[in-house]
Design a protein around this motif. Structure first.
Motif, PDB file in Angstrom:
ATOM      1  N   HIS A   1       6.305 -16.475 -13.212  1.00  0.00           N
ATOM      2  CA  HIS A   1       6.611 -15.068 -13.420  1.00  0.00           C
ATOM      3  C   HIS A   1       5.540 -14.595 -13.344  1.00  0.00           C
ATOM      4  O   HIS A   1       4.462 -14.085 -14.534  1.00  0.00           O
ATOM      5  N   LEU A   2       5.347 -13.274 -12.420  1.00  0.00           N
ATOM      6  CA  LEU A   2       4.706 -12.048 -12.645  1.00  0.00           C
ATOM      7  C   LEU A   2       5.282 -10.801 -13.031  1.00  0.00           C
ATOM      8  O   LEU A   2       6.082 -10.907 -11.318  1.00  0.00           O
ATOM      9  N   LEU A   3       4.882 -10.104 -14.122  1.00  0.00           N
ATOM     10  CA  LEU A   3       5.709  -8.728 -14.141  1.00  0.00           C
ATOM     11  C   LEU A   3       5.710  -8.273 -12.885  1.00  0.00           C
ATOM     12  O   LEU A   3       4.517  -8.186 -12.646  1.00  0.00           O
ATOM     13  N   SER A   4       6.155  -7.386 -12.202  1.00  0.00           N
ATOM     14  CA  SER A   4       5.966  -6.155 -11.859  1.00  0.00           C
ATOM     15  C   SER A   4       4.832  -5.092 -11.606  1.00  0.00           C
ATOM     16  O   SER A   4       3.948  -4.682 -10.951  1.00  0.00           O
ATOM     17  N   ARG A   5       4.966  -4.832 -12.381  1.00  0.00           N
ATOM     18  CA  ARG A   5       4.373  -3.870 -13.482  1.00  0.00           C
ATOM     19  C   ARG A   5       2.369  -4.690 -13.301  1.00  0.00           C
ATOM     20  O   ARG A   5       1.548  -3.680 -13.438  1.00  0.00           O
ATOM     21  N   TYR A   6       2.670  -5.792 -13.672  1.00  0.00           N
ATOM     22  CA  TYR A   6       1.021  -6.368 -13.535  1.00  0.00           C
ATOM     23  C   TYR A   6       0.947  -5.945 -12.220  1.00  0.00           C
ATOM     24  O   TYR A   6      -0.232  -6.059 -11.953  1.00  0.00           O
ATOM     25  N   ALA A   7       1.397  -6.656 -11.452  1.00  0.00           N
ATOM     26  CA  ALA A   7       1.384  -6.332  -9.639  1.00  0.00           C
ATOM     27  C   ALA A   7       1.059  -5.832  -9.627  1.00  0.00           C
ATOM     28  O   ALA A   7      -0.161  -5.743  -8.601  1.00  0.00           O
ATOM     29  N   GLU A   8       1.462  -4.636  -9.897  1.00  0.00           N
ATOM     30  CA  GLU A   8       0.706  -3.422  -8.829  1.00  0.00           C
ATOM     31  C   GLU A   8      -0.737  -2.767  -9.663  1.00  0.00           C
ATOM     32  O   GLU A   8      -1.745  -2.259  -8.550  1.00  0.00           O
ATOM     33  N   SER A   9      -0.258  -3.205 -11.197  1.00  0.00           N
ATOM     34  CA  SER A   9      -1.643  -3.089 -11.744  1.00  0.00           C
ATOM     35  C   SER A   9      -3.219  -3.549 -10.589  1.00  0.00           C
ATOM     36  O   SER A   9      -3.748  -3.667 -10.394  1.00  0.00           O
ATOM     37  N   MET A  10      -2.503  -4.761  -9.926  1.00  0.00           N
ATOM     38  CA  MET A  10      -3.123  -5.642 -10.741  1.00  0.00           C
ATOM     39  C   MET A  10      -4.100  -5.554  -8.665  1.00  0.00           C
ATOM     40  O   MET A  10      -5.006  -5.198  -8.107  1.00  0.00           O
ATOM     41  N   MET A  11      -3.404  -4.786  -7.976  1.00  0.00           N
ATOM     42  CA  MET A  11      -3.365  -4.353  -6.682  1.00  0.00           C
ATOM     43  C   MET A  11      -4.420  -2.634  -6.132  1.00  0.00           C
ATOM     44  O   MET A  11      -4.897  -2.803  -5.669  1.00  0.00           O
ATOM     45  N   TRP A  12      -3.432  -1.674  -7.846  1.00  0.00           N
ATOM     46  CA  TRP A  12      -4.306  -0.813  -7.459  1.00  0.00           C
ATOM     47  C   TRP A  12      -6.139  -0.899  -8.516  1.00  0.00           C
ATOM     48  O   TRP A  12      -7.104  -0.324  -8.026  1.00  0.00           O
ATOM     49  N   LEU A  13      -5.966  -2.453  -9.227  1.00  0.00           N
ATOM     50  CA  LEU A  13      -7.694  -2.864  -9.700  1.00  0.00           C
ATOM     51  C   LEU A  13      -8.347  -2.291  -8.151  1.00  0.00           C
ATOM     52  O   LEU A  13      -9.526  -2.808  -8.111  1.00  0.00           O
ATOM     53  N   ALA A  14      -8.252  -3.556  -7.658  1.00  0.00           N
ATOM     54  CA  ALA A  14      -8.666  -3.678  -6.265  1.00  0.00           C
ATOM     55  C   ALA A  14      -8.412  -2.163  -5.555  1.00  0.00           C
ATOM     56  O   ALA A  14      -9.785  -1.994  -4.923  1.00  0.00           O
ATOM     57  N   ARG A  15      -7.899  -1.504  -4.927  1.00  0.00           N
ATOM     58  CA  ARG A  15      -7.590  -0.190  -4.353  1.00  0.00           C
ATOM     59  C   ARG A  15      -8.951   0.183  -5.350  1.00  0.00           C
ATOM     60  O   ARG A  15      -9.644   0.617  -4.156  1.00  0.00           O
ATOM     61  N   TYR A  16      -8.690   0.438  -6.316  1.00  0.00           N
ATOM     62  CA  TYR A  16     -10.154   1.560  -6.830  1.00  0.00           C
ATOM     63  C   TYR A  16     -11.323   1.107  -6.999  1.00  0.00           C
ATOM     64  O   TYR A  16     -12.461   1.872  -6.390  1.00  0.00           O
ATOM     65  N   MET A  17     -11.430   0.364  -6.573  1.00  0.00           N
ATOM     66  CA  MET A  17     -12.744  -0.851  -7.106  1.00  0.00           C
ATOM     67  C   MET A  17     -13.453  -0.635  -5.563  1.00  0.00           C
ATOM     68  O   MET A  17     -14.952   0.097  -5.129  1.00  0.00           O
ATOM     69  N   GLU A  18     -12.913  -0.983  -4.645  1.00  0.00           N
ATOM     70  CA  GLU A  18     -13.363  -0.684  -3.357  1.00  0.00           C
ATOM     71  C   GLU A  18     -13.326   0.651  -2.652  1.00  0.00           C
ATOM     72  O   GLU A  18     -13.983   0.927  -2.113  1.00  0.00           O
ATOM     73  N   ARG A  19     -12.874   1.744  -3.250  1.00  0.00           N
ATOM     74  CA  ARG A  19     -12.784   2.872  -2.985  1.00  0.00           C
ATOM     75  C   ARG A  19     -14.223   3.474  -3.604  1.00  0.00           C
ATOM     76  O   ARG A  19     -14.776   4.236  -3.354  1.00  0.00           O
ATOM     77  N   ILE A  20     -14.473   3.298  -4.950  1.00  0.00           N
ATOM     78  CA  ILE A  20     -15.978   3.518  -5.807  1.00  0.00           C
ATOM     79  C   ILE A  20     -16.950   3.316  -4.730  1.00  0.00           C
ATOM     80  O   ILE A  20     -17.865   4.319  -4.616  1.00  0.00           O
ATOM     81  N   GLU A  21     -16.691   1.718  -4.627  1.00  0.00           N
ATOM     82  CA  GLU A  21     -18.131   1.468  -3.437  1.00  0.00           C
ATOM     83  C   GLU A  21     -18.125   2.394  -2.471  1.00  0.00           C
ATOM     84  O   GLU A  21     -19.003   2.516  -1.981  1.00  0.00           O
TER      85      GLU A  21
END
Length: 349
Positions: free
Chosen positions: A22-42
């Protein structure tokens, strides 16, 4: 934007991928935004570097205002600054914490999202992100002047690329990985359409129709802004036209940042999530939206898109991607309904 206070709804993928049941929804959201922000910074670091070196407006001056337009930050920027000078734009996009789209603000969001998913990410990921975000959070405008914008942007790009490599090599392939991929490919899809939309129109010659020839150096800046210059030159060593550039960035499935490639990756990632019976219903509308995007892109040539209205098509794609992000949130981390006041007081007593 990003991970906030979420309901802790768990969902399983154990029949699709090994690992966590099981994956908590708050973990799923944080994983998605971690990737988005790193892409956005680059992406932002590359835009700043390319703009300084190549992009010129009709008056011959560096086109810093194009970055403001690309990020739809006009209102926020001009509430803080009087004009789009080099210094003001760099402060706004590198060190100004009042701007949530600045590199410093996004690094803070990266750090918070990484902290939220610390139990899921590898030690190598955490250590690299920790060092990177500390460096960014300590940056001041004087550092840019001292070290030059180019060297700062190069380090930002290298750190982001290191993160992607470390993540690829160490993050376990379970639900967390899938939501990381969703964020990565959503962000790349959004950024490439914004880049094409803004730069295509700002680079057109004055008093000429869309589709006219334009200075090759300026179109090369569009390719460099997308890290696409060398890949494009492998296919088009001589000819550079607006249609060639637009077609490559939108439709070429061999280029990792093209719209076609990232829509395909979104489709594959959603299919993996939908492979679990309990998630199939949640994913169906998301898959339909991505399928519609892929069909409309496949059914048109670059010339068709330009003739029919490039801006209108890019606006439609961006709208669909925004809806997709909202639907992902509704499906996997719906907002917590507010408790009646009396019930809330009772639960606190």
């Amino acid at each position: 934007m990003g991970a906030g206070i979420m309901t802790q709804i768990a969902f399983g993928l154990s029949s699709v991928l090994p690992g966590l049941n099981h994956l908590l929804s708050r973990y799923a959201e944080s994983m998605m935004w971690l990737a988005r922000y790193m892409e956005r910074i680059e992406n932002l670091a590359r835009l700043l570097e390319v703009t300084e070196a190549f992009v010129r407006g009709p008056d011959g001056h560096t086109g810093w205002d194009s970055i403001i337009q690309l990020n739809s930050d006009e209102d926020r920027f001009f509430s803080l600054h009087d004009s789009a000078t080099e210094e003001d734009v760099l402060v706004f996009y590198v060190t100004e914490r009042a701007n949530p789209n600045s590199i410093k603000a996004m690094a803070h969001s990266v750090r918070e999202n990484a902290r939220a998913v610390r139990p899921l990410i590898s030690t190598e990921m955490w250590m690299q992100l920790n060092i990177f975000t500390r460096w960014v959070l300590d940056l001041e405008f004087s550092d840019i002047r001292l070290n030059s914008l180019s060297s700062i942007c190069n380090r930002l790009k290298q750190e982001c690329q290191t993160h992607f490599g470390v993540t690829e090599g160490t993050l376990y392939r379970d639900q967390a990985w899938l939501f990381y991929l969703l964020g990565k490919h959503l962000e790349r899809s959004d950024q490439i359409t914004r880049l094409i939309d803004i730069r295509y129109h700002t680079l057109l010659p004055q008093d000429e129709k869309i589709g006219s020839d334009i200075d090759i150096t300026q179109w090369a800046s569009v390719l460099r802004s997308a890290a696409a210059y060398h890949a494009f030159r492998r296919l088009q060593p001589v000819t550079t036209t607006p249609a060639n550039v637009v077609g490559f960035l939108l439709k070429n499935e061999g280029f990792p940042r093209s719209l076609a490639t990232n829509l395909s990756q979104l489709d594959s990632t959603l299919a993996a999530l939908a492979g679990h019976r309990s998630l199939r219903k949640r994913c169906s509308s998301l898959q339909e939206r991505v399928a519609d995007l892929r069909v409309t892109l496949l059914d048109q040539t670059a010339d068709d898109i330009i003739i029919r209205g490039l801006h209108e098509y890019m606006t439609w794609v961006q709208g669909q991607l925004s809806l997709l992000q909202a639907e992902v949130a509704d499906a996997f981390w719906p907002a917590m309904p507010e408790k009646p006041y009396a019930l809330e007081m009772q639960s606190q007593s």
